[in-house]
Design a protein around this motif. Structure first.
Motif, short mmCIF file in Angstrom:
data_model
loop_
_atom_site.label_atom_id
_atom_site.label_comp_id
_atom_site.label_asym_id
_atom_site.label_seq_id
_atom_site.Cartn_x
_atom_site.Cartn_y
_atom_site.Cartn_z
N ASP A 257 0.75 -1.17 0.00
CA ASP A 257 -0.02 0.12 0.07
C ASP A 257 0.59 1.34 0.03
O ASP A 257 0.52 2.27 -0.62
CB ASP A 257 -1.21 0.12 1.26
N LEU A 258 1.84 1.04 0.68
CA LEU A 258 3.03 2.38 0.84
C LEU A 258 3.34 2.82 -0.62
O LEU A 258 3.32 4.07 -1.03
CB LEU A 258 4.21 1.95 1.91
N TYR A 259 3.76 1.88 -1.32
CA TYR A 259 4.22 2.00 -2.71
C TYR A 259 3.01 2.43 -3.83
O TYR A 259 3.34 3.14 -4.68
CB TYR A 259 5.17 1.01 -3.35
N VAL A 260 2.11 1.91 -3.61
CA VAL A 260 0.70 2.19 -4.32
C VAL A 260 0.60 3.59 -4.27
O VAL A 260 0.23 4.39 -5.18
CB VAL A 260 -0.56 1.39 -4.05
N GLU A 266 3.48 1.24 -9.44
CA GLU A 266 3.11 1.12 -10.57
C GLU A 266 4.14 1.38 -11.68
O GLU A 266 4.25 0.46 -12.65
CB GLU A 266 2.10 2.30 -11.16
N LYS A 267 5.03 2.24 -11.21
CA LYS A 267 6.36 2.30 -12.08
C LYS A 267 7.50 1.19 -11.91
O LYS A 267 7.96 0.94 -12.74
CB LYS A 267 6.88 3.56 -11.65
N GLY A 280 -1.42 -13.88 3.32
CA GLY A 280 -1.90 -13.29 2.10
C GLY A 280 -1.62 -11.93 1.82
O GLY A 280 -2.12 -11.28 0.88
N HIS A 281 -1.21 -11.08 2.97
CA HIS A 281 -0.89 -9.74 2.82
C HIS A 281 0.62 -9.46 1.78
O HIS A 281 1.45 -10.38 1.95
CB HIS A 281 -0.54 -9.12 3.87
N CYS A 290 12.63 6.83 0.76
CA CYS A 290 11.45 8.22 0.53
C CYS A 290 10.46 8.01 1.09
O CYS A 290 10.24 8.63 2.18
CB CYS A 290 11.53 8.68 -0.76
N PRO A 291 9.63 7.08 0.58
CA PRO A 291 8.26 6.73 1.28
C PRO A 291 8.22 6.50 2.84
O PRO A 291 7.41 7.04 3.63
CB PRO A 291 7.64 5.51 0.53
#
Length: 377
Positions: A257-260, A266-267, A280-281, A290-291
């Motif tokens: 979720d952090l990178y979404v 996406e990139k 299943g996570h 950075c994030p």
């Protein structure tokens, strides 16, 4: 000779390389051949493997083409005509690039390919060098006699268009310079660099090692190597402390979720080491910090009076590099970063940028590095 004209000459040398290979191996399929730092390369597809002995033969053929002072002659074709032409010559990779240009307006194959082939246009340009014809937007030197001193240096593997799902090409590298003197100076520099190759020194000085059981691109630092790392880290921390940086520590994994949210998923999702928990996570090994650092800043409501906030740490990040791209410590899957992020008001940006520069300059100066600034986004 300016850098642009030197790059042009190197690009022309790549085409002479392709012409020589095509003469010696008439069944060769050609990829692309751009100029690169200090020289050039050309990607070729052959069933047989090019050896060091073959490089000597190819060089001899190139010298013959250069001595003949063969003109580079440009000719424009429609994309349809160019596709037919290269189909007739069984140059499948050229046809693929032309089809992409015709259908998508781009090759989407990276800056080097675009530089060699061209971008969106209803026309395609080819260059005749004697009997040899190649797809290229140019320009080139007037004739092959304008090419200076060169040498083919090595052959390595490279996936077509950098995609491991595509055919494996053979990439022939070479160096080229305007004069024999500049060429000789380069060779001396290369020999000196070999003596100082970090892979050679790392083994001789017992600083780091690699293990097949651990995996490629994952260096193991010995006690000696760790002492060097710690000494460097202590040095950079003394510099950071002078400018008000504070240490933070973050985990080496994160929820997807952090990178979404940050847009990195996406990139860069294909470059991440991914983990699925027994519940299943989806998690990932961090490829950057950075994030995570933004979440430290976002953990509290802050006043403008609290700014700037300066976070820093020396930590590892992980990227799923392709095996063929790994090389010593210069291209690895586990990277150590002395990373920092500054959260500040717009009016503080200039001051903070100069502080960052001061830290970088003070760190590298004892090692004799001359630094230049180049901004990127």
């Amino acid at each position: 000779m300016t850098q642009d004209s030197l790059s042009l000459m190197r690009h022309s040398t790549a085409h002479v390389l392709a012409a020589a290979v095509s003469k010696l191996y008439p069944h060769v399929k050609l990829g692309v051949g751009p100029a690169v730092e200090d020289g050039f390369y050309y990607d070729i597809f052959l069933p047989e493997t090019i050896t060091e002995t073959d490089l000597s033969r190819i060089e001899q053929e190139m010298h013959g083409i250069i001595e003949a002072k063969v003109p580079f002659v440009r000719q424009e074709m429609s994309l349809e005509e160019a596709i037919r032409f290269f189909k007739d010559h069984k140059q499948d990779f050229k046809v693929e690039l032309l089809n992409d240009l015709a259908q998508k307006g781009t090759t989407k194959a990276g800056a080097e390919v675009l530089e060699d082939v061209g971008d969106a246009s209803a026309q395609a340009s080819v260059y005749f060098t004697g009997d040899f014809v190649d797809l290229c937007r140019g320009p080139h030197v007037e004739d092959t006699g304008k090419i200076g001193a060169f040498k083919l240096t090595k052959v390595s593997g490279a996936y077509w268009r950098g995609n491991e799902k595509n055919p494996q090409m053979q990439r022939i590298y070479g160096v080229a310079f305007e004069t024999q003197e500049a060429f000789d100076q380069h060779l001396v520099m290369v020999e000196e660099a070999k003596k100082r190759d970090h892979r050679k020194l790392g083994k001789e000085l017992d600083l780091f090692h690699f293990s097949e059981l651990v995996g490629p691109g994952l260096p193991l630092w010995t006690p000696r190597g760790t002492t060097v790392r710690n000494t460097l880290d202590e040095f950079v921390w003394r510099l950071r402390k002078q400018y008000g940086y504070e240490k933070v520590t973050i985990p080496h994994i994160t929820k997807k979720d952090l990178y979404v949210t940050s847009g990195h998923w996406e990139k860069y999702k294909d470059d991440l080491f991914k983990i699925t928990t027994r519940e299943g996570h989806e998690f990932a090994m961090k490829p950057m910090n950075c994030p995570h650092h933004t979440q430290i800043y976002a953990s509290s409501r802050r006043s403008y009076r609290d700014l700037p906030q300066r976070y820093a740490e020396t930590t590892m990040v992980y990227r799923d590099e392709q095996t063929g791209e790994l090389q010593g410590l210069t291209r690895v899957r586990c990277i150590t970063q002395d990373d920092a992020h500054v959260f500040c008001r717009e009016s503080q940006v200039k001051t903070e940028a100069f502080k960052i520069w001061n830290i970088i300059e003070a760190f590298y100066k004892p090692f004799g590095f001359a630094l230049k600034v180049r901004l990127s986004t």
